[in-house]
Design a protein around this motif. Sequence first.
Motif, PDB file in Angstrom:
ATOM      1  N   ALA A   1      28.665  -7.850  -8.948  1.00 45.91           N
ATOM      2  CA  ALA A   1      28.436  -8.639 -10.157  1.00 45.91           C
ATOM      3  C   ALA A   1      27.084  -8.248 -10.744  1.00 45.91           C
ATOM      4  O   ALA A   1      26.224  -7.686 -10.061  1.00 45.91           O
ATOM      5  N   VAL A   2      26.901  -8.597 -12.026  1.00 46.41           N
ATOM      6  CA  VAL A   2      25.703  -8.218 -12.766  1.00 46.41           C
ATOM      7  C   VAL A   2      25.224  -9.417 -13.569  1.00 46.41           C
ATOM      8  O   VAL A   2      26.041 -10.150 -14.149  1.00 46.41           O
ATOM      9  N   ALA A   3      23.894  -9.608 -13.602  1.00 52.13           N
ATOM     10  CA  ALA A   3      23.307 -10.665 -14.425  1.00 52.13           C
ATOM     11  C   ALA A   3      22.306 -10.033 -15.390  1.00 52.13           C
ATOM     12  O   ALA A   3      21.294  -9.474 -14.960  1.00 52.13           O
ATOM     13  N   MET A   4      22.614 -10.116 -16.662  1.00 53.43           N
ATOM     14  CA  MET A   4      21.778  -9.545 -17.712  1.00 53.43           C
ATOM     15  C   MET A   4      20.990 -10.662 -18.383  1.00 53.43           C
ATOM     16  O   MET A   4      21.574 -11.634 -18.850  1.00 53.43           O
ATOM     17  N   SER A   5      19.667 -10.522 -18.453  1.00 54.74           N
ATOM     18  CA  SER A   5      18.831 -11.514 -19.123  1.00 54.74           C
ATOM     19  C   SER A   5      17.951 -10.848 -20.176  1.00 54.74           C
ATOM     20  O   SER A   5      17.233  -9.882 -19.878  1.00 54.74           O
TER      21      SER A   5
ATOM     22  N   ILE B   1      25.798 -12.966 -19.017  1.00 54.97           N
ATOM     23  CA  ILE B   1      24.894 -12.688 -20.129  1.00 54.97           C
ATOM     24  C   ILE B   1      24.031 -13.922 -20.364  1.00 54.97           C
ATOM     25  O   ILE B   1      24.556 -15.026 -20.539  1.00 54.97           O
ATOM     26  N   GLN B   2      22.707 -13.744 -20.359  1.00 47.39           N
ATOM     27  CA  GLN B   2      21.792 -14.837 -20.693  1.00 47.39           C
ATOM     28  C   GLN B   2      20.801 -14.344 -21.748  1.00 47.39           C
ATOM     29  O   GLN B   2      20.240 -13.243 -21.629  1.00 47.39           O
ATOM     30  N   VAL B   3      20.580 -15.178 -22.758  1.00 47.82           N
ATOM     31  CA  VAL B   3      19.672 -14.810 -23.837  1.00 47.82           C
ATOM     32  C   VAL B   3      19.131 -16.087 -24.476  1.00 47.82           C
ATOM     33  O   VAL B   3      19.789 -17.138 -24.451  1.00 47.82           O
TER      34      VAL B   3
ATOM     35  N   VAL C   1      23.451 -10.070 -30.758  1.00 50.85           N
ATOM     36  CA  VAL C   1      24.172  -8.975 -30.106  1.00 50.85           C
ATOM     37  C   VAL C   1      24.705  -9.422 -28.752  1.00 50.85           C
ATOM     38  O   VAL C   1      25.837  -9.098 -28.374  1.00 50.85           O
ATOM     39  N   ALA C   2      23.905 -10.188 -28.000  1.00 54.55           N
ATOM     40  CA  ALA C   2      24.375 -10.706 -26.710  1.00 54.55           C
ATOM     41  C   ALA C   2      25.594 -11.599 -26.904  1.00 54.55           C
ATOM     42  O   ALA C   2      26.572 -11.520 -26.143  1.00 54.55           O
TER      43      ALA C   2
ATOM     44  N   THR D   1      28.673 -16.485 -20.619  1.00 54.69           N
ATOM     45  CA  THR D   1      27.629 -16.239 -21.611  1.00 54.69           C
ATOM     46  C   THR D   1      26.807 -17.510 -21.765  1.00 54.69           C
ATOM     47  O   THR D   1      27.351 -18.566 -22.105  1.00 54.69           O
ATOM     48  N   TYR D   2      25.503 -17.426 -21.476  1.00 54.39           N
ATOM     49  CA  TYR D   2      24.601 -18.564 -21.599  1.00 54.39           C
ATOM     50  C   TYR D   2      23.563 -18.243 -22.674  1.00 54.39           C
ATOM     51  O   TYR D   2      22.696 -17.376 -22.487  1.00 54.39           O
TER      52      TYR D   2
END
Length: 713
Positions: free
Chosen positions: A460-464, A483-485, A497-498, A520-521
């Motif tokens: 798994a991957v967590a993008m911030s 996805i967190q932004v 974009v996120a 998506t957060y």
Amino acid sequence: MIRQRHVIFLLSCLVCQYAVADIDALKKRLPKEQHKAADFLFEHMPERDRQLTVAFLAENVDYAYRAREKFPWARDVPDDLFLNWVLPYASLDESRDPWRKKFFEMFGDTVMACGTAGEAAITLNTTIYDTLNVHYSKQRPKANQSPAESIKAGKASCTGLSILLVNACRSVGIPARVVGTPLWVKGGGNHTWVEIWDKGWHSVGAAESKALNRTWFAEKASEQVGHDPRHAIYAASFKKTETPFPLVWAPAVKHVSAVNVTANYAADKAAAVSLDDVKKALSGKTLSDLLARLHERDMRLSLDDDESVRDLIWRKHVEEMTANKKRLEEHSQKAVSYDGLTMRYAYKIVGERPKDGYALYIALHGGGGAPPRVNDSQWQQMKTYYLNGVTNGIYLAPRGVNNEWNLHWREQSFVCYDRIIENMIAYEGVNPNRVYLMGYSAGGDAAYQIPARMPDRWAAVAMSAGHPNGVPVDNYANLAFLIQVGEKDTAYKRHTVAAEYGVKLDKLEKTHPGLYTHATYIHAGRGHGFMDHGLKEKTQAVFTDPAAWLAKNRAAETSEIDCHSIRWLDKHERNPLPSKIIWDRRATCDRSGNKDKGFWPSAEKSMLHYWLGIDRYDKDSELDARRIVVEIVGKNRIHVKEIGHFVRFYLSPDLFDLENELIVEVEGRTLRVRPNLSLKTLVESLLDRGDPNFLFPASLTLSRNPEGTWMLE
């Protein structure tokens, strides 16, 4: 200029002077020791060839004997093989060209350094078509082209290519013959290839094979029926026989003789070896040494021993890795170097090691496009940033390989991630199915990019707070993605974009149920900084519906969520053998290690994806593999939904029933094959991947042959 001279000379070969030649006139031109060659040619030549000139025949005999004297393998060829498969000036019913002298001069230097006839034949097969500028095409003028005709056209059928290779081999003293079948038993038209003699006959696909007996049609050939003229396999013979070679372009012509060689292509029925046999084969050898021997003679495995053999081979691999001085130095110094760049890293082990191994969390720092001191400061912060979320695992923070804006996803970075993961599996007992990636800001940019290019490494991957920079998301299919932004992170439009990427994943998840697990957060009221690493009891107000947020902004509903990246990641585990695979080759990276000799045991990592591969492609046409989509139905059926013209299926008994026939469906065709379990494939797949979940005892290749027919090997 060289090629132009070759073409001019060989085009002149199209004009043959005919004058009745008798054997006595020919013998007067030849030394006595070559008279038996004249006798053989006149005894077995077709009636039409008796009009060839004495000069034509004399030159042909002269240069056949010159090759026999010059090349070491040629001196060992028995007389009967020399006369029938080196001496002749033609293979089938093609036009008669005086090719031998020119080919002797052209290709003699090409094979001079070769040690065996087989090595020389493969060298010719991989060079002459570019040298002569002749390649496969259905638009060739005719099927049975002579060398000069193929050179003039610049294109040839499989028959024309085979005639070229046979003549090139004969010109340097290698016994060679055209081989073919009128019709495949399980569909497809005729096909022609080559056999060369090197202490036995070996098959070569003209303009295709890069090794002896490695052809796309081997499985098809093993199913041919020798007693049925439509489905038998024939080798052309200059010496007269009672069997005619089937000329599908001229079925009434019977003057070309043949030998029925179907039995030589029967499937190998060798008994499977025992576990003790494998242990003996491995004793005192490295896995690379063993693989080299298996390429010469493979060992067939029993399904009953598969698990034990896989365990044995994996333990041997770990033993070799932990004893490897370079890897030991990398691990002790916490630095991996590749192609002039170094990835330093720090890691901390938390808790007792679980029975199935530690989870590994790789956390990428922010910065990028900044002075070294800024990126160093960001790295120091990331060494502890998410650490409070780890309960049992290894938290590892790499330093970007340089200070550019994409410091985490440079070309060299991907090789370094692979290396670090392999080392952590071997040295620290990491569970390869619980390897996670996360990153903030510039690290978030990389968290979009890295799993798109090497998805089968991650659970798994967590993008911030990152930006995707347009990377396609299709390869996220079998990993979980967070996805967190910040709602107000307007720089580079990271926030919108996120959200748009969240919408893309929403749509993909609906289209492919069970794939594209994600969340998506969008953090309400926050900018580039937000809490994705807070205490467990601390929740955040986030928008979880990216489409609604894009449409309504602040009017969209929020939810209170525990947003700690590691706690979200912990809910997911990698499935290394998914039943459905979507492989988008637009997102790729070079993980081959080719820029540092010997970095990997093999150079195939970039060409592998879960249990699919486009590795070791040895066909003549360009590899077309832009997008591949496959799905398994039950335990024995593979449905190919999208494909170029080649894919390799790596087969595991954890995914397929390898005791029974496998079925592959592609473009309306149904192909069937029963796979054999191979120690070579098992060792090769391990050295390719360095992952115990990717040890495969069998493989199949699906390819579209030069005639456009799908073949399963």
